[in-house]
Design a protein around this motif. Structure first.
Motif, PDB file in Angstrom:
ATOM      1  N   ALA A  24       0.820  -1.213   0.000  1.00 15.59           N
ATOM      2  CA  ALA A  24       0.000   0.000   0.000  1.00 15.59           C
ATOM      3  C   ALA A  24       0.849   1.256   0.000  1.00 15.59           C
ATOM      4  O   ALA A  24       1.977   1.272   0.511  1.00 15.59           O
ATOM      5  CB  ALA A  24      -0.905   0.005   1.234  1.00 15.59           C
ATOM      6  N   ALA A  25       0.266   2.333  -0.581  1.00 21.17           N
ATOM      7  CA  ALA A  25       0.791   3.668  -0.344  1.00 21.17           C
ATOM      8  C   ALA A  25       0.228   4.139   0.994  1.00 21.17           C
ATOM      9  O   ALA A  25      -0.943   3.908   1.287  1.00 21.17           O
ATOM     10  CB  ALA A  25       0.361   4.609  -1.464  1.00 21.17           C
ATOM     11  N   GLU A  26       1.052   4.767   1.822  1.00 19.42           N
ATOM     12  CA  GLU A  26       0.613   5.105   3.170  1.00 19.42           C
ATOM     13  C   GLU A  26       0.685   6.604   3.421  1.00 19.42           C
ATOM     14  O   GLU A  26       1.598   7.281   2.944  1.00 19.42           O
ATOM     15  CB  GLU A  26       1.469   4.386   4.221  1.00 19.42           C
ATOM     16  N   LEU A  27      -0.286   7.087   4.186  1.00 14.15           N
ATOM     17  CA  LEU A  27      -0.235   8.424   4.756  1.00 14.15           C
ATOM     18  C   LEU A  27      -0.320   8.249   6.266  1.00 14.15           C
ATOM     19  O   LEU A  27      -1.340   7.787   6.783  1.00 14.15           O
ATOM     20  CB  LEU A  27      -1.393   9.288   4.255  1.00 14.15           C
ATOM     21  N   ARG A  28       0.749   8.594   6.951  1.00  6.65           N
ATOM     22  CA  ARG A  28       0.797   8.461   8.403  1.00  6.65           C
ATOM     23  C   ARG A  28       0.737   9.843   9.028  1.00  6.65           C
ATOM     24  O   ARG A  28       1.627  10.672   8.818  1.00  6.65           O
ATOM     25  CB  ARG A  28       2.058   7.720   8.840  1.00  6.65           C
ATOM     26  N   GLY A  29      -0.327  10.081   9.784  1.00  8.67           N
ATOM     27  CA  GLY A  29      -0.528  11.374  10.408  1.00  8.67           C
ATOM     28  C   GLY A  29      -0.166  11.370  11.883  1.00  8.67           C
ATOM     29  O   GLY A  29       0.407  10.409  12.411  1.00  8.67           O
ATOM     30  N   LEU A  30      -0.527  12.437  12.569  1.00 11.53           N
ATOM     31  CA  LEU A  30      -0.250  12.572  13.989  1.00 11.53           C
ATOM     32  C   LEU A  30      -1.016  11.519  14.773  1.00 11.53           C
ATOM     33  O   LEU A  30      -2.202  11.289  14.533  1.00 11.53           O
ATOM     34  CB  LEU A  30      -0.650  13.976  14.461  1.00 11.53           C
ATOM     35  N   GLY A  31      -0.336  10.872  15.713  1.00 13.55           N
ATOM     36  CA  GLY A  31      -0.975   9.889  16.579  1.00 13.55           C
ATOM     37  C   GLY A  31      -0.808  10.271  18.039  1.00 13.55           C
ATOM     38  O   GLY A  31       0.295  10.629  18.471  1.00 13.55           O
ATOM     39  N   VAL A  32      -1.887  10.213  18.807  1.00  9.91           N
ATOM     40  CA  VAL A  32      -1.870  10.564  20.230  1.00  9.91           C
ATOM     41  C   VAL A  32      -2.278   9.338  21.029  1.00  9.91           C
ATOM     42  O   VAL A  32      -3.324   8.733  20.737  1.00  9.91           O
ATOM     43  CB  VAL A  32      -2.835  11.740  20.520  1.00  9.91           C
ATOM     44  N   PRO A  33      -1.501   8.923  22.052  1.00 15.64           N
ATOM     45  CA  PRO A  33      -1.863   7.728  22.824  1.00 15.64           C
ATOM     46  C   PRO A  33      -3.213   7.895  23.520  1.00 15.64           C
ATOM     47  O   PRO A  33      -3.543   8.977  24.024  1.00 15.64           O
ATOM     48  CB  PRO A  33      -0.735   7.607  23.855  1.00 15.64           C
ATOM     49  N   LEU A  34      -4.009   6.829  23.537  1.00 17.23           N
ATOM     50  CA  LEU A  34      -5.276   6.845  24.262  1.00 17.23           C
ATOM     51  C   LEU A  34      -4.993   6.789  25.761  1.00 17.23           C
ATOM     52  O   LEU A  34      -4.160   6.000  26.213  1.00 17.23           O
ATOM     53  CB  LEU A  34      -6.141   5.656  23.852  1.00 17.23           C
ATOM     54  N   PRO A  35      -5.685   7.601  26.575  1.00 20.84           N
ATOM     55  CA  PRO A  35      -5.392   7.656  28.015  1.00 20.84           C
ATOM     56  C   PRO A  35      -5.532   6.311  28.720  1.00 20.84           C
ATOM     57  O   PRO A  35      -4.747   5.984  29.596  1.00 20.84           O
ATOM     58  CB  PRO A  35      -6.422   8.670  28.547  1.00 20.84           C
TER      59      PRO A  35
END
Length: 232
Positions: A55-66
């Motif tokens: 796949a072509a990928e777009l990886r954006g901002l990730g924030v951990p779930l509390p």
């Protein structure tokens, strides 16, 4: 066909949904489809566009779930996705998770008039009860209903779940089973040596649980079942 697959969990994360989405991506790739994978960057990964064999990928901002820091919540602007897809439009957008990333994708797809399908794989209203938040169940259900009813189709794994969601006001439901990998899960892989190590007779049933140790998994049922089997 060019298909955008959107998920907030993906390998190397270890959970059932991440594995399922990866299998779907691989399955489509092997059949000649082009995949645009949109997901949060995981720890140690850089954000931006990249490509894997499937796949072509777009990886954006990730924030951990509390409450579950191994998973990351995706934060990507709808405008970023509109810009990405204007030049090479997907034939369909499939959203596997119902977080902020899914909402952004849904808005972008509607702006570009691209059909959207969604997955309902995790029964979050039931999870709320398991974790002592029964009072929040109506709000969780309302959020999920609003999210999925924006799509052209919602995929569910069982007929029983489809019936329950239909009663709760969910629309345009389609049952698609999770599927089994018969090359991996095959009687030809049976190991008499392994059974001998376990001390198990050739015709004796073996009970196996694979999954997270979490309250919503009802692991007590495994032990209850094992005791009932021994009793018979």
């Amino acid at each position: 066909m060019r298909t955008a697959v959107v998920t907030e969990t993906y390998p190397p994360e270890l959970n059932g949904l991440a594995h399922l989405v990866a299998r779907i991506v691989q399955h489509l790739h092997e059949r000649g489809h082009r995949i645009d994978l949109v997901r949060p960057a995981q720890q140690g990964e850089r954000r931006g566009s990249d490509a894997s064999p499937a796949a072509a990928e777009l990886r954006g901002l990730g924030v951990p779930l509390p409450t579950y820091r191994d998973l990351r919540c995706g934060l990507t602007r709808a405008a970023t996705l509109v810009e990405r897809w204007q030049g090479d439009r997907p034939g369909v957008v499939h959203i596997a998770t119902e977080g902020p990333l899914g909402w952004a994708v849904s808005r972008a797809a509607r702006q570009l008039a691209i059909p959207v399908s969604t997955d309902f794989r995790t029964n979050f209203p039931a999870y709320a009860a398991h974790y002592g938040f029964t009072w929040a169940q109506p709000n969780v259900l309302g959020y999920l209903r609003a999210f999925h009813n924006r799509s052209d189709l919602t995929v569910v794994p069982t007929g029983a779940l489809a019936a329950a969601l239909d009663d709760a006001g969910f629309e345009r439901l389609k049952v698609v089973g999770r599927g089994d990998d018969f090359a991996l899960f095959n009687p030809a892989r049976r190991s008499e040596r392994r059974r001998a190590i376990w001390g198990v007779a050739p015709d004796q049933p073996v009970l196996l649980y694979v999954g997270r140790l979490a309250v919503e998994k009802n692991v007590d049922l495994v032990f209850d079942t094992c005791r009932a089997m021994r009793g018979r």
